[in-house]
Every structure is written in C-alpha cells, then in structure tokens.
Design an enzyme around this catalytic site. Structure first.
Site: not given
Ligand SMILES: [Zn+2]
Ligand SMILES: [Zn+2]
Length: 179
Positions: A130-131, A134, A140, A165
């Site tokens: 996730h990080e 970014h 997000h 996704c």
């Molecule tokens: Zn985040």
């Molecule tokens: Zn997504």
C-alpha cells in the site's frame, strides 16, 4: 525501477523474504530486502511511539545522501503516530519516494489472540505494498478489497486482498510506462 526494503533488526525475523516476494508480485516490480541503514529518529518517550514524519525525514536524508531514486520502504517494530492520528500502520512521502510501515499493531498477539506468522506476513505485505503504491503515484481506492483501500482497523486490513483492483492496476501501468 526497483523497490528497496530496509528491515529493522527488531522487526519480526524470518519474514523478510516472503514479504518482499509478495510485495514484488502485487506491484509487478523487482524488490530486494536488506538490514536497515537509516538512522532511527522520532521516538517520543512519553508516547512510546515514533513520530512517522520525523522518521520519514531521516529516510529522506538517507536517500538524498546516497542519491537513491528508487522507492525505499522501511519496516520497523515500534508503533508509529503522526500529527492528528493516535497511530498509523504506515506512512508514505510520495515526493521523495520514502515510506515506513510498523509491525507493532499487525500481530495477533497485540490484540490478545494467538500468534500466526502467515497472518503477520499477509499484513506486512498489504501495508508495505500500500505505502509503496503511494510512492509509485497511486491514491486511495474505494474498493475495500484493493491494496490501495485505506484500512482504519485490523479487520479492514484483513478484508483486503493481496492485489490491486483493475482500476489501480491500470493506473500503475500507465505511470510506469510513462517514465
Ligand atoms: Zn494510504
Ligand atoms: Zn484500487
């Protein structure tokens, strides 16, 4: 491009390789892991937590000194907070390609449940990907199963799948091919 992961010596041992492989596979990019070379900064005695922004300053300084352009993710065992949040699982500074993730609240033990390495590997992988997502330009996402969904609780983190996704995946491809 190449993802660098630094693993602080008190983070859970033995999980570096599976976490690194899975982050690499989620983002479709090479990743390597090594011991941490960044100076640990930002610890606040009264809170027993690290100020994530101060630690990001330190990662930024390290990257600058070593002229490192690629994304750098630091995995630490201490709990993190940032101004306005009592804790954060992780934090990214996209402009300089620096990110940090804490394992403190990712273990079952923290919540009084039985320990499980697979759960821990899964969670560090999801937070780490996730990080780094970014750092690669992704924001997000509203899809609760997407890696770029922002989880506020452990259950929300566990509900995510270890994939981007379709929308995030296409965006990432676009960013990487325009480099
Ligand atoms: Zn985040
Ligand atoms: Zn997504």
């Amino acid at each position: 491009m190449h993802i660098h992961i630094f693993w602080d010596s008190l983070s859970p041992p033995g999980l570096q390789i599976p976490v690194t492989r899975q982050i690499s596979s989620i983002l479709g990019m090479a990743a390597t892991v090594s011991e941490n070379h960044v100076r640990m900064m930002g610890y606040v005695d009264g809170r027993k937590q690290i100020d994530a922004q101060v630690l990001l300053d330190s990662i930024q300084a390290y990257k600058h000194r070593h002229a490192m352009k690629d994304p750098l993710l630091l995995v630490v065992h201490q709990d993190l907070f940032k101004n306005g949040n009592s804790f954060v699982f992780g934090l990214a500074r996209q402009s300089v390609g620096a990110a940090v993730v804490s394992t403190a609240r990712l273990s079952n033990e923290y919540y009084g449940r039985g320990g499980n390495d697979d759960d821990l590997i899964d969670r560090i992988t999801k937070e780490g990907a996730h990080e780094v997502g970014h750092l690669l330009g992704l924001d997000h996402c509203h899809d609760r199963e997407c890696i770029m969904f922002k989880p506020d609780t452990l259950d929300e983190l566990d509900r995510k799948k270890k994939v981007l996704c379709n929308i995030c995946s296409e965006r990432l491809e676009g960013y990487l091919s325009s480099d």
